[in-house]
Design a protein around this motif. Structure first.
Motif, short mmCIF file in Angstrom:
data_model
loop_
_atom_site.label_atom_id
_atom_site.label_comp_id
_atom_site.label_asym_id
_atom_site.label_seq_id
_atom_site.Cartn_x
_atom_site.Cartn_y
_atom_site.Cartn_z
N MET A 112 0.82 -1.19 0.00
CA MET A 112 0.00 0.00 0.00
C MET A 112 0.87 1.26 0.00
N ASP A 113 1.95 1.26 0.82
CA ASP A 113 2.83 2.42 0.88
C ASP A 113 3.53 2.65 -0.44
N GLU A 114 3.81 1.57 -1.17
CA GLU A 114 4.46 1.71 -2.46
C GLU A 114 3.54 2.42 -3.45
N LYS A 115 2.26 2.06 -3.44
CA LYS A 115 1.30 2.70 -4.36
C LYS A 115 1.15 4.18 -4.04
N LEU A 116 1.08 4.51 -2.75
CA LEU A 116 0.97 5.91 -2.35
C LEU A 116 2.21 6.69 -2.76
N ALA A 117 3.38 6.08 -2.62
CA ALA A 117 4.63 6.74 -3.01
C ALA A 117 4.67 6.99 -4.51
N ILE A 118 4.16 6.02 -5.29
CA ILE A 118 4.13 6.18 -6.75
C ILE A 118 3.21 7.33 -7.13
N VAL A 119 2.02 7.40 -6.50
CA VAL A 119 1.08 8.48 -6.80
C VAL A 119 1.66 9.83 -6.43
N LEU A 120 2.28 9.91 -5.24
CA LEU A 120 2.87 11.19 -4.81
C LEU A 120 4.03 11.61 -5.72
N SER A 121 4.84 10.67 -6.14
CA SER A 121 5.95 11.04 -7.03
C SER A 121 5.42 11.48 -8.39
N TYR A 122 4.34 10.87 -8.85
CA TYR A 122 3.73 11.27 -10.11
C TYR A 122 3.17 12.69 -10.01
N ILE A 123 2.54 12.99 -8.88
CA ILE A 123 1.98 14.33 -8.67
C ILE A 123 3.11 15.36 -8.58
N GLN A 124 4.16 15.02 -7.85
CA GLN A 124 5.26 15.96 -7.66
C GLN A 124 6.06 16.16 -8.94
N SER A 125 5.98 15.22 -9.86
CA SER A 125 6.72 15.37 -11.10
C SER A 125 6.14 16.48 -11.97
N GLY A 126 4.94 16.95 -11.64
CA GLY A 126 4.36 18.08 -12.36
C GLY A 126 3.81 17.70 -13.71
N SER A 127 3.14 16.61 -13.78
CA SER A 127 2.56 16.16 -15.04
C SER A 127 1.61 17.22 -15.60
N VAL A 128 1.61 17.34 -16.91
CA VAL A 128 0.74 18.30 -17.58
C VAL A 128 -0.73 17.94 -17.40
N PHE A 129 -1.01 16.66 -17.21
CA PHE A 129 -2.38 16.20 -17.12
C PHE A 129 -2.95 16.29 -15.70
N MET A 130 -2.14 16.63 -14.72
CA MET A 130 -2.62 16.68 -13.34
C MET A 130 -3.78 17.66 -13.14
N PRO A 131 -3.74 18.87 -13.69
CA PRO A 131 -4.90 19.76 -13.52
C PRO A 131 -6.18 19.16 -14.10
N PHE A 132 -6.06 18.50 -15.25
CA PHE A 132 -7.24 17.88 -15.86
C PHE A 132 -7.75 16.72 -15.02
N MET A 133 -6.82 15.97 -14.45
CA MET A 133 -7.21 14.85 -13.58
C MET A 133 -7.87 15.38 -12.31
N PHE A 134 -7.36 16.48 -11.79
CA PHE A 134 -7.94 17.06 -10.58
C PHE A 134 -9.35 17.58 -10.85
N ILE A 135 -9.54 18.24 -11.98
CA ILE A 135 -10.87 18.75 -12.35
C ILE A 135 -11.83 17.59 -12.57
N ALA A 136 -11.36 16.54 -13.22
CA ALA A 136 -12.19 15.35 -13.42
C ALA A 136 -12.52 14.70 -12.08
N PHE A 137 -11.58 14.75 -11.14
CA PHE A 137 -11.83 14.19 -9.82
C PHE A 137 -12.94 14.96 -9.11
N HIS A 138 -13.01 16.26 -9.32
CA HIS A 138 -14.11 17.06 -8.77
C HIS A 138 -15.45 16.57 -9.30
N VAL A 139 -15.49 16.24 -10.57
CA VAL A 139 -16.74 15.76 -11.17
C VAL A 139 -17.08 14.36 -10.65
#
Length: 191
Positions: A1-28
Protein backbone atom coordinates in the motif's frame (compact mmCIF):
# COMPACT_ATOMS: atom_id res chain seq x y z
CA UNK A 1 0.00 0.00 0.00
CA UNK A 2 2.83 2.42 0.88
CA UNK A 3 4.46 1.71 -2.46
CA UNK A 4 1.30 2.70 -4.36
CA UNK A 5 0.97 5.91 -2.35
CA UNK A 6 4.63 6.74 -3.01
CA UNK A 7 4.13 6.18 -6.75
CA UNK A 8 1.08 8.48 -6.80
CA UNK A 9 2.87 11.19 -4.81
CA UNK A 10 5.95 11.04 -7.03
CA UNK A 11 3.73 11.27 -10.11
CA UNK A 12 1.98 14.33 -8.67
CA UNK A 13 5.26 15.96 -7.66
CA UNK A 14 6.72 15.37 -11.10
CA UNK A 15 4.36 18.08 -12.36
CA UNK A 16 2.56 16.16 -15.04
CA UNK A 17 0.74 18.30 -17.58
CA UNK A 18 -2.38 16.20 -17.12
CA UNK A 19 -2.62 16.68 -13.34
CA UNK A 20 -4.90 19.76 -13.52
CA UNK A 21 -7.24 17.88 -15.86
CA UNK A 22 -7.21 14.85 -13.58
CA UNK A 23 -7.94 17.06 -10.58
CA UNK A 24 -10.87 18.75 -12.35
CA UNK A 25 -12.19 15.35 -13.42
CA UNK A 26 -11.83 14.19 -9.82
CA UNK A 27 -14.11 17.06 -8.77
CA UNK A 28 -16.74 15.76 -11.17
CA UNK A 29 -16.31 12.14 -10.03
CA UNK A 30 -16.22 13.15 -6.37
CA UNK A 31 -20.00 13.06 -6.16
CA UNK A 32 -20.03 9.39 -7.16
CA UNK A 33 -17.36 8.52 -4.59
CA UNK A 34 -19.14 10.41 -1.76
CA UNK A 35 -16.07 12.52 -1.00
CA UNK A 36 -16.83 15.92 0.59
CA UNK A 37 -16.17 19.03 -1.47
CA UNK A 38 -14.00 20.49 1.26
CA UNK A 39 -11.53 17.59 1.16
CA UNK A 40 -11.00 17.97 -2.58
CA UNK A 41 -10.59 21.77 -2.33
CA UNK A 42 -8.03 21.42 0.47
CA UNK A 43 -6.12 18.83 -1.55
CA UNK A 44 -6.14 21.24 -4.52
CA UNK A 45 -4.38 23.80 -2.34
CA UNK A 46 -1.81 21.23 -1.29
CA UNK A 47 -1.16 19.97 -4.82
CA UNK A 48 -1.25 23.18 -6.84
CA UNK A 49 -0.92 26.02 -4.35
CA UNK A 50 -3.58 28.52 -3.35
CA UNK A 51 -4.07 30.34 -6.67
CA UNK A 52 -4.07 27.45 -9.13
CA UNK A 53 -5.82 25.18 -6.61
CA UNK A 54 -8.64 27.72 -6.29
CA UNK A 55 -8.96 28.13 -10.07
CA UNK A 56 -9.00 24.38 -10.69
CA UNK A 57 -11.52 23.85 -7.88
CA UNK A 58 -13.85 26.51 -9.28
CA UNK A 59 -13.70 24.90 -12.72
CA UNK A 60 -14.23 21.43 -11.27
CA UNK A 61 -17.13 22.48 -9.05
CA UNK A 62 -18.83 24.31 -11.93
CA UNK A 63 -18.50 21.25 -14.17
CA UNK A 64 -19.83 19.15 -11.30
CA UNK A 65 -22.86 21.44 -11.11
CA UNK A 66 -23.35 21.07 -14.86
CA UNK A 67 -23.40 17.27 -14.48
CA UNK A 68 -25.82 17.61 -11.58
CA UNK A 69 -28.13 19.74 -13.73
CA UNK A 70 -28.48 16.96 -16.28
CA UNK A 71 -28.37 14.00 -13.90
CA UNK A 72 -31.04 15.20 -11.45
CA UNK A 73 -33.65 15.18 -14.22
CA UNK A 74 -33.02 11.47 -14.78
CA UNK A 75 -33.68 10.58 -11.13
CA UNK A 76 -37.11 11.89 -10.08
CA UNK A 77 -37.03 10.13 -6.68
CA UNK A 78 -33.77 11.83 -5.78
CA UNK A 79 -35.14 15.15 -7.00
CA UNK A 80 -38.24 14.66 -4.82
CA UNK A 81 -36.05 13.85 -1.80
CA UNK A 82 -34.02 17.00 -2.37
CA UNK A 83 -37.23 18.99 -2.68
CA UNK A 84 -38.50 17.61 0.65
CA UNK A 85 -35.15 18.28 2.29
CA UNK A 86 -35.19 21.83 0.94
CA UNK A 87 -38.69 22.40 2.31
CA UNK A 88 -37.66 20.98 5.67
CA UNK A 89 -34.56 23.16 5.89
CA UNK A 90 -35.78 26.41 4.32
CA UNK A 91 -39.58 26.17 4.42
CA UNK A 92 -41.27 28.48 1.93
CA UNK A 93 -38.21 30.74 1.82
CA UNK A 94 -36.02 30.42 -1.25
CA UNK A 95 -32.42 31.34 -0.47
CA UNK A 96 -30.87 33.86 -2.84
CA UNK A 97 -27.51 33.33 -4.54
CA UNK A 98 -25.62 35.36 -1.91
CA UNK A 99 -27.04 33.19 0.85
CA UNK A 100 -26.19 30.03 -1.09
CA UNK A 101 -22.59 31.22 -1.53
CA UNK A 102 -22.35 31.71 2.22
CA UNK A 103 -24.14 28.45 3.05
CA UNK A 104 -21.66 26.57 0.88
CA UNK A 105 -18.97 27.59 3.36
CA UNK A 106 -20.68 25.51 6.05
CA UNK A 107 -19.44 21.93 5.81
CA UNK A 108 -22.61 20.37 7.24
CA UNK A 109 -24.97 21.80 4.56
CA UNK A 110 -25.38 19.43 1.60
CA UNK A 111 -23.64 20.85 -1.47
CA UNK A 112 -26.14 19.51 -4.00
CA UNK A 113 -29.10 20.65 -1.93
CA UNK A 114 -27.82 24.17 -2.46
CA UNK A 115 -27.28 23.45 -6.16
CA UNK A 116 -30.89 22.24 -6.27
CA UNK A 117 -32.00 25.54 -4.73
CA UNK A 118 -30.05 27.35 -7.45
CA UNK A 119 -31.77 25.25 -10.11
CA UNK A 120 -35.20 26.16 -8.78
CA UNK A 121 -34.51 29.87 -8.60
CA UNK A 122 -32.69 30.18 -11.95
CA UNK A 123 -34.52 29.22 -15.07
CA UNK A 124 -32.26 28.04 -17.85
CA UNK A 125 -28.92 26.32 -17.87
CA UNK A 126 -26.91 29.38 -18.87
CA UNK A 127 -27.98 31.44 -15.87
CA UNK A 128 -27.71 28.41 -13.56
CA UNK A 129 -24.10 27.82 -14.60
CA UNK A 130 -23.24 31.50 -14.19
CA UNK A 131 -24.70 31.64 -10.68
CA UNK A 132 -23.12 28.27 -9.80
CA UNK A 133 -19.75 29.62 -10.90
CA UNK A 134 -20.19 32.72 -8.72
CA UNK A 135 -21.36 30.78 -5.66
CA UNK A 136 -18.44 28.34 -5.96
CA UNK A 137 -15.80 31.08 -5.76
CA UNK A 138 -16.01 31.69 -1.98
CA UNK A 139 -16.09 27.96 -1.24
CA UNK A 140 -13.08 27.16 -3.40
CA UNK A 141 -11.13 30.18 -2.19
CA UNK A 142 -11.72 29.68 1.54
CA UNK A 143 -11.08 25.95 1.66
CA UNK A 144 -8.15 25.98 -0.74
CA UNK A 145 -6.32 28.92 0.77
CA UNK A 146 -7.27 28.59 4.40
CA UNK A 147 -7.77 24.83 4.58
CA UNK A 148 -4.67 24.10 6.62
CA UNK A 149 -5.31 26.98 9.00
CA UNK A 150 -8.92 25.97 9.65
CA UNK A 151 -7.77 22.57 10.87
CA UNK A 152 -5.66 24.29 13.54
CA UNK A 153 -8.41 26.59 14.87
CA UNK A 154 -9.59 26.19 18.44
CA UNK A 155 -13.23 25.21 19.10
CA UNK A 156 -13.92 28.75 20.37
CA UNK A 157 -12.66 30.37 17.18
CA UNK A 158 -14.68 27.91 15.07
CA UNK A 159 -17.84 28.85 17.00
CA UNK A 160 -17.07 32.55 16.46
CA UNK A 161 -16.62 31.93 12.73
CA UNK A 162 -19.92 30.01 12.53
CA UNK A 163 -21.76 32.78 14.38
CA UNK A 164 -20.21 35.36 12.02
CA UNK A 165 -21.36 33.31 9.00
CA UNK A 166 -24.89 33.09 10.44
CA UNK A 167 -24.91 36.87 10.98
CA UNK A 168 -23.70 37.35 7.40
CA UNK A 169 -26.57 35.13 6.21
CA UNK A 170 -28.98 37.39 8.08
CA UNK A 171 -27.49 40.50 6.46
CA UNK A 172 -27.82 39.21 2.88
CA UNK A 173 -31.40 37.92 3.24
CA UNK A 174 -34.19 39.15 1.00
CA UNK A 175 -35.92 42.01 2.78
CA UNK A 176 -39.46 41.66 1.58
CA UNK A 177 -42.59 40.53 3.28
CA UNK A 178 -45.26 38.79 1.24
CA UNK A 179 -48.75 39.01 2.67
CA UNK A 180 -51.36 36.81 1.01
CA UNK A 181 -54.31 38.65 -0.53
CA UNK A 182 -56.94 37.23 1.83
CA UNK A 183 -54.83 37.87 4.91
CA UNK A 184 -54.25 41.49 3.89
CA UNK A 185 -57.95 42.22 3.54
CA UNK A 186 -58.80 40.30 6.70
CA UNK A 187 -56.53 42.59 8.73
CA UNK A 188 -57.78 45.65 6.87
CA UNK A 189 -61.43 44.82 7.67
CA UNK A 190 -60.61 44.53 11.38
CA UNK A 191 -58.77 47.86 11.56
Amino acid sequence: MDEKLAIVLSYIQSGSVFMPFMFIAFHVLRQLLFIPVIVVCISGGILFGPVLGTIYSIIGLTLSNLCFYFIIGKFPKTRDKLFLLKDKLFGNHKPNSSQIAILRLLPFIHYYLLSFCLMESNKGIKHYLYVSFLTNIPLAFVYTVFGHSIANFSPTSLIIILVAIMFLLYLVRDRRNVVPWREFFRYRDKG
